[in-house]
Design a protein around this motif. Structure first.
Motif, PDB file in Angstrom:
ATOM      1  N   UNK A   1     -59.982  33.530  18.387  1.00 46.64           N
ATOM      2  CA  UNK A   1     -61.150  34.296  19.896  1.00 46.64           C
ATOM      3  C   UNK A   1     -60.623  36.081  19.320  1.00 46.64           C
ATOM      4  N   UNK A   2     -59.571  35.676  19.832  1.00 40.09           N
ATOM      5  CA  UNK A   2     -59.119  37.656  19.857  1.00 40.09           C
ATOM      6  C   UNK A   2     -59.594  38.151  18.390  1.00 40.09           C
ATOM      7  N   UNK A   3     -59.235  37.004  17.067  1.00 40.15           N
ATOM      8  CA  UNK A   3     -59.652  38.149  16.045  1.00 40.15           C
ATOM      9  C   UNK A   3     -61.090  37.849  15.974  1.00 40.15           C
ATOM     10  N   UNK A   4     -61.786  37.021  16.661  1.00 42.39           N
ATOM     11  CA  UNK A   4     -62.945  37.208  16.185  1.00 42.39           C
ATOM     12  C   UNK A   4     -63.937  37.801  17.242  1.00 42.39           C
ATOM     13  N   UNK A   5     -63.066  38.359  18.507  1.00 50.92           N
ATOM     14  CA  UNK A   5     -63.627  39.026  19.123  1.00 50.92           C
ATOM     15  C   UNK A   5     -63.917  40.597  18.362  1.00 50.92           C
ATOM     16  N   UNK A   6     -62.308  40.581  17.627  1.00 48.52           N
ATOM     17  CA  UNK A   6     -61.648  42.475  17.608  1.00 48.52           C
ATOM     18  C   UNK A   6     -62.283  42.876  15.735  1.00 48.52           C
ATOM     19  N   UNK A   7     -62.772  41.459  15.554  1.00 46.55           N
ATOM     20  CA  UNK A   7     -63.320  41.920  13.756  1.00 46.55           C
ATOM     21  C   UNK A   7     -64.972  41.431  13.952  1.00 46.55           C
ATOM     22  N   UNK A   8     -65.263  42.050  13.072  1.00 50.65           N
ATOM     23  CA  UNK A   8     -66.958  41.173  12.196  1.00 50.65           C
ATOM     24  C   UNK A   8     -66.629  40.539  11.809  1.00 50.65           C
TER      25      UNK A   8
ATOM     26  N   UNK B   1     -68.144  30.597  11.814  1.00 52.43           N
ATOM     27  CA  UNK B   1     -67.510  29.390  11.902  1.00 52.43           C
ATOM     28  C   UNK B   1     -66.404  28.363  11.768  1.00 52.43           C
ATOM     29  N   UNK B   2     -65.270  28.869  11.567  1.00 50.19           N
ATOM     30  CA  UNK B   2     -64.129  29.286  12.166  1.00 50.19           C
ATOM     31  C   UNK B   2     -63.189  28.078  14.235  1.00 50.19           C
ATOM     32  N   UNK B   3     -64.340  28.962  14.018  1.00 49.78           N
ATOM     33  CA  UNK B   3     -64.138  29.448  15.738  1.00 49.78           C
ATOM     34  C   UNK B   3     -64.576  28.052  15.762  1.00 49.78           C
ATOM     35  N   UNK B   4     -65.937  28.058  16.198  1.00 48.96           N
ATOM     36  CA  UNK B   4     -66.831  26.668  16.007  1.00 48.96           C
ATOM     37  C   UNK B   4     -65.470  25.676  15.600  1.00 48.96           C
ATOM     38  N   UNK B   5     -65.483  25.014  14.785  1.00 49.17           N
ATOM     39  CA  UNK B   5     -64.714  24.238  14.387  1.00 49.17           C
ATOM     40  C   UNK B   5     -63.464  23.420  14.860  1.00 49.17           C
TER      41      UNK B   5
ATOM     42  N   UNK C   1     -74.224  30.354   8.473  1.00 55.08           N
ATOM     43  CA  UNK C   1     -74.175  31.679   9.302  1.00 55.08           C
ATOM     44  C   UNK C   1     -75.212  32.295  10.198  1.00 55.08           C
ATOM     45  N   UNK C   2     -76.237  30.329  10.495  1.00 51.94           N
ATOM     46  CA  UNK C   2     -76.667  30.818  11.932  1.00 51.94           C
ATOM     47  C   UNK C   2     -75.662  30.847  13.648  1.00 51.94           C
ATOM     48  N   UNK C   3     -74.590  30.823  12.869  1.00 47.72           N
ATOM     49  CA  UNK C   3     -73.029  30.881  14.644  1.00 47.72           C
ATOM     50  C   UNK C   3     -73.173  33.011  13.905  1.00 47.72           C
ATOM     51  N   UNK C   4     -73.387  32.413  15.113  1.00 44.19           N
ATOM     52  CA  UNK C   4     -73.109  34.792  15.524  1.00 44.19           C
ATOM     53  C   UNK C   4     -71.786  34.746  16.673  1.00 44.19           C
ATOM     54  N   UNK C   5     -71.397  35.932  16.340  1.00 43.32           N
ATOM     55  CA  UNK C   5     -70.436  36.083  17.664  1.00 43.32           C
ATOM     56  C   UNK C   5     -70.428  36.140  19.207  1.00 43.32           C
ATOM     57  N   UNK C   6     -71.791  36.032  19.222  1.00 43.85           N
ATOM     58  CA  UNK C   6     -72.513  36.294  20.502  1.00 43.85           C
ATOM     59  C   UNK C   6     -71.837  33.989  21.124  1.00 43.85           C
ATOM     60  N   UNK C   7     -72.311  33.382  20.491  1.00 39.11           N
ATOM     61  CA  UNK C   7     -72.407  32.169  19.920  1.00 39.11           C
ATOM     62  C   UNK C   7     -71.316  31.749  20.404  1.00 39.11           C
ATOM     63  N   UNK C   8     -70.142  32.232  19.718  1.00 42.08           N
ATOM     64  CA  UNK C   8     -68.764  31.929  20.455  1.00 42.08           C
ATOM     65  C   UNK C   8     -68.143  32.508  21.041  1.00 42.08           C
ATOM     66  N   UNK C   9     -68.513  33.967  21.652  1.00 42.07           N
ATOM     67  CA  UNK C   9     -68.480  34.422  22.832  1.00 42.07           C
ATOM     68  C   UNK C   9     -68.134  33.263  23.843  1.00 42.07           C
ATOM     69  N   UNK C  10     -69.702  32.726  24.097  1.00 38.92           N
ATOM     70  CA  UNK C  10     -69.963  31.524  25.666  1.00 38.92           C
ATOM     71  C   UNK C  10     -69.359  30.684  24.850  1.00 38.92           C
ATOM     72  N   UNK C  11     -69.004  30.393  23.808  1.00 40.06           N
ATOM     73  CA  UNK C  11     -68.214  28.633  23.269  1.00 40.06           C
ATOM     74  C   UNK C  11     -66.752  28.857  24.359  1.00 40.06           C
TER      75      UNK C  11
END
Length: 197
Positions: free
Chosen positions: A32-39, A45-49, A158-168
């Motif tokens: 999550x920390x990597x996802x938030x600080x990197x685009x 996809x890895x985060x959802x998994x 690519x339909x999974x976006x950063x915003x979705x991951x943050x909410x998850x």
């Protein structure tokens, strides 16, 4: 990293049990920390998994501990196997009713549970991908073999976006704080995701 563990004895047999659930949550926090600080798109996809596997590992861990405590290391498996084989979403909704002795259930209307359901749906679409045909509005007759054309592909990586991951992640954090930890501390109570039956 240290793990919680137990030595168990039943019917003159010795057992060891290690709870490694914190490893899932630690890795989820790191990703999550990597996802938030990197685009970087593949992180979504890895985060959802990882997020969905952490959710399922949590549910499985709670079911395991519940039945292990009720029936011991030689008999828990008969009961645990019936829960472990349920669909992901059914397991999510059934488990709090079991571990609270029919006193509590998840509030399906809570933001957290809606996001966890969305996580499960997204995970199923991404990790159990099935080929499909998609209707397009383009006039396909105007194209010749070898012509390039573009259209928006639905339900792809690519339909999974950063915003979705943050909410998850926020939903998982609430799930952990309001269900996993209270279960571990034998202190499940009504809260913003658990309501009385």
């Amino acid at each position: 990293m240290n793990f919680k563990g137990l030595f168990l004895y039943q019917d003159d047999k010795k057992f060891v049990y290690i709870n490694d659930l914190e490893l899932y949550f630690a890795n989820l926090q790191h990703l999550y920390n990597n996802l938030v600080h990197n685009d970087i798109q593949f992180l979504n996809f890895s985060f959802v998994a990882l997020c969905s596997s952490t959710l399922e590992a949590s549910l499985n861990q709670i079911a395991f501990e519940y039945y292990l405590n009720k029936f011991g290391p030689t008999e828990y498996k008969h009961y645990f196997d019936s829960i472990i084989n349920l669909s992901f979403k059914n397991k999510l909704y059934l488990l709090p009713t079991i571990v609270s002795n029919l006193k509590l259930k998840f509030d399906k209307n809570s933001y957290t549970l809606k996001k966890l359901e969305e996580l499960i749906t997204t995970r199923n679409k991404q990790l159990h991908k099935k080929p499909f045909v998609q209707q397009v509005d383009d006039d396909l007759e105007k194209y010749k073999p070898g012509d390039d054309f573009t259209f928006t592909l639905k339900d792809n990586l690519f339909t999974i976006n950063k915003s979705d991951c943050i909410h998850f992640y926020k939903a998982m954090d609430k799930f952990r704080d309001l269900f996993v930890i209270p279960f571990d501390n034998d202190s499940l109570i009504e809260n913003e995701i658990l309501i009385k039956i």
